[in-house]
Design an enzyme around this catalytic site. Structure first.
Site, PDB file in Angstrom:
ATOM      1  N   HIS A 252     -40.243  11.622 114.075  1.00 41.42           N
ATOM      2  CA  HIS A 252     -38.849  11.934 114.362  1.00 41.42           C
ATOM      3  C   HIS A 252     -38.404  13.239 113.691  1.00 41.42           C
ATOM      4  CE1 HIS A 252     -34.359  11.037 114.333  1.00 41.42           C
ATOM      5  NE2 HIS A 252     -34.696  10.887 115.596  1.00 41.42           N
TER       6      HIS A 252
ATOM      7  N   LYS B 170     -38.015  17.190 112.739  1.00 44.39           N
ATOM      8  CA  LYS B 170     -37.946  18.438 113.504  1.00 44.39           C
ATOM      9  C   LYS B 170     -38.211  19.588 112.538  1.00 44.39           C
ATOM     10  CE  LYS B 170     -35.259  15.408 115.862  1.00 44.39           C
ATOM     11  NZ  LYS B 170     -34.793  14.120 115.331  1.00 44.39           N
TER      12      LYS B 170
ATOM     13  N   ASP C  44     -45.511  31.747 110.199  1.00 47.01           N
ATOM     14  CA  ASP C  44     -46.272  32.624 109.293  1.00 47.01           C
ATOM     15  C   ASP C  44     -46.261  32.135 107.849  1.00 47.01           C
ATOM     16  OD1 ASP C  44     -46.979  34.246 111.376  1.00 47.01           O
ATOM     17  OD2 ASP C  44     -45.538  35.830 110.923  1.00 47.01           O
TER      18      ASP C  44
ATOM     19  N   HIS D  50     -25.030  14.072 117.011  1.00 44.21           N
ATOM     20  CA  HIS D  50     -26.444  13.877 116.696  1.00 44.21           C
ATOM     21  C   HIS D  50     -26.781  14.317 115.275  1.00 44.21           C
ATOM     22  CE1 HIS D  50     -30.905  14.347 117.291  1.00 44.21           C
ATOM     23  NE2 HIS D  50     -30.683  13.224 117.932  1.00 44.21           N
TER      24      HIS D  50
ATOM     25  N   LYS E 171     -27.272  14.652 111.212  1.00 42.52           N
ATOM     26  CA  LYS E 171     -27.721  13.805 110.102  1.00 42.52           C
ATOM     27  C   LYS E 171     -27.550  14.634 108.833  1.00 42.52           C
ATOM     28  CE  LYS E 171     -30.713  12.949 113.787  1.00 42.52           C
ATOM     29  NZ  LYS E 171     -29.949  11.975 114.484  1.00 42.52           N
TER      30      LYS E 171
ATOM     31  N   ASP F 178     -19.174  16.516  96.688  1.00 41.83           N
ATOM     32  CA  ASP F 178     -18.544  17.339  95.650  1.00 41.83           C
ATOM     33  C   ASP F 178     -18.783  18.827  95.893  1.00 41.83           C
ATOM     34  OD1 ASP F 178     -17.649  15.024  94.509  1.00 41.83           O
ATOM     35  OD2 ASP F 178     -19.114  14.986  92.878  1.00 41.83           O
TER      36      ASP F 178
END
Length: 410
Positions: free
Chosen positions: A119, A121, A126, A315, A317, A322
């Site tokens: 899941h 991404k 390089d 979508h 996350k 603070d």
């Protein structure tokens, strides 16, 4: 000499983390660095969709491979599955090497072992530029199940430069060779499989060295897998929430926190911390939509504010804690706060300790809550219909039963 994006990254000192909102900011930055790549591109994604802007990313990978850059693309067997024609042939002809993580067999998702998905991404270019976040290769205005969207998907990623890039690269290289080893064993090419496993072992050793050298960083890559790093992302959240003094803002697409996370948020609210959650306000999937709602009551009773994002699919996350203080903490990544992400999937988050970065993320989240969200009223929640309550409890019960099948407690 013209300084390309990739070369600028190589010459940077320390960590530099750039916040990117949505595919409209993420894809141009990603493609620019791909077009400047000199040696290799490592790319992992859950969904690779070739509609609209997704095709631009595919073409950038092909351009890189055609000029001799080593390009490794790993996609998930559920999120993406077999690549569609003619794109599969085009990528192969260009020299892009593609592997599918845990392809579904004849029984599909009926086997609990198949619920462990890729899941995260990640993209490393390089060995000196890292992209990490929640954004799939998916056009902001297109959804595979719902078609054209009236407003862009709400999501974030980061572009990172610094020593955490090496850690990401080694982890991706290790997974790539493990996938090749499994494929070779299935084809009974045992000698090649043993060679691949030796390469994975070397990559694992290098990853440990990279991790040990990154102590004291102002930014860190936090990975979750099903071997050595089962709880790292959850523990990072729990520590940050426990140390919060003024404000916690969390935006999460599929929010079904376990007992420990719920308790941490409730305790924070009770000691005077303002806790705000920006959650999915539109129906996307039955389980994710309805299973989240039974936990709202306990949080609302403790004074937690819940805002539901309305214009499009949320979508993101991300979280920021603070942001106005010297102890500012923020995270951007792929991990939802639900059982699939925290107990089963391979995930990757970047944690940033930087006031300016945290304030930028906070500003964007507060704008979304104020102008694009609707705050959930505790009284309205308590008066929701009997049908809604039944569906919520049914989804929550099914989620708990599914976890029992995997042998996990949450």
């Amino acid at each position: 000499m013209v300084v390309t994006p990739a070369r600028r990254a190589a010459s940077a000192t320390g960590h530099h983390i750039q916040l990117l909102q949505g595919a409209q900011e993420f894809f141009p930055a990603l493609i620019a660095d791909m077009d400047a790549a000199l040696s290799d591109i490592q790319f992992e994604t859950y969904i690779f969709d070739f509609t609209g802007a997704g095709a631009d990313v595919a073409r950038a990978l092909m351009r890189a491979a055609q000029r001799g850059v080593r390009v490794h693309l790993a996609v998930d067997g559920v999120g993406t599955g077999p690549l569609p024609e003619p794109w599969r042939s085009r990528l192969k002809q260009a020299g892009v090497q593609v592997q599918v993580y845990s392809p579904l067999g004849p029984l599909g998702l009926l086997l609990p072992m198949r619920w462990r998905r890729l899941h995260r991404k990640l993209c490393v270019i390089d060995g000196c530029v890292l992209f990490c976040g929640g954004i799939n290769v998916l056009d902001d205005f297109h959804d595979p199940n719902h078609g054209v969207l009236a407003a862009p998907r709400f999501d974030f990623a980061v572009r990172a430069v610094g020593s955490l890039v090496q850690q990401a690269s080694e982890a991706m290289e290790q997974l790539w060779w493990r996938m090749r080893a499994v494929r070779d064993v299935r084809r009974r090419r045992l000698s090649l499989a043993l060679a691949d496993l030796r390469a994975a072992s070397a990559a694992r050793l290098a990853a440990r060295r990279a991790d040990s050298s990154s102590r004291g960083m102002r930014a860190a890559l936090v990975l979750r897998d099903n071997v050595r790093n089962r709880t790292r992302i959850e523990r990072a959240y729990l520590r940050a929430i426990a140390h919060a003094r003024h404000e916690i803002i969390i935006a999460n697409a599929y929010f079904v926190p376990g007992r420990k996370l719920r308790r941490a948020l409730v305790l924070a609210a009770r000691r005077g911390v303002r806790v705000q959650l920006l959650l999915q306000g539109r129906y996307e999937y039955f389980m994710q939509y309805h299973a989240a709602r039974p936990v709202y009551g306990q949080l609302l009773a403790a004074g937690v504010e819940i805002h539901e994002y309305a214009p499009s699919f949320l979508h993101a996350k991300v979280a920021v804690i603070d942001a106005q203080s010297r102890r500012a903490w923020a995270t951007v990544g792929s991990s939802n706060l639900d059982p699939l992400s925290l107990l089963l999937a391979r995930e990757a988050n970047v944690v940033v300790h930087d006031r300016a970065f945290a304030q930028d993320l906070r500003r964007r989240l507060r704008h979304a809550m104020a102008h694009e969200g609707r705050q959930l009223d505790p009284q309205s929640y308590a008066r929701r219909s009997l049908r809604q309550r039944v569906l919520d409890r049914l989804a929550f019960g099914l989620a708990r039963a599914a976890l029992w099948l995997t042998g996990n407690r949450y």
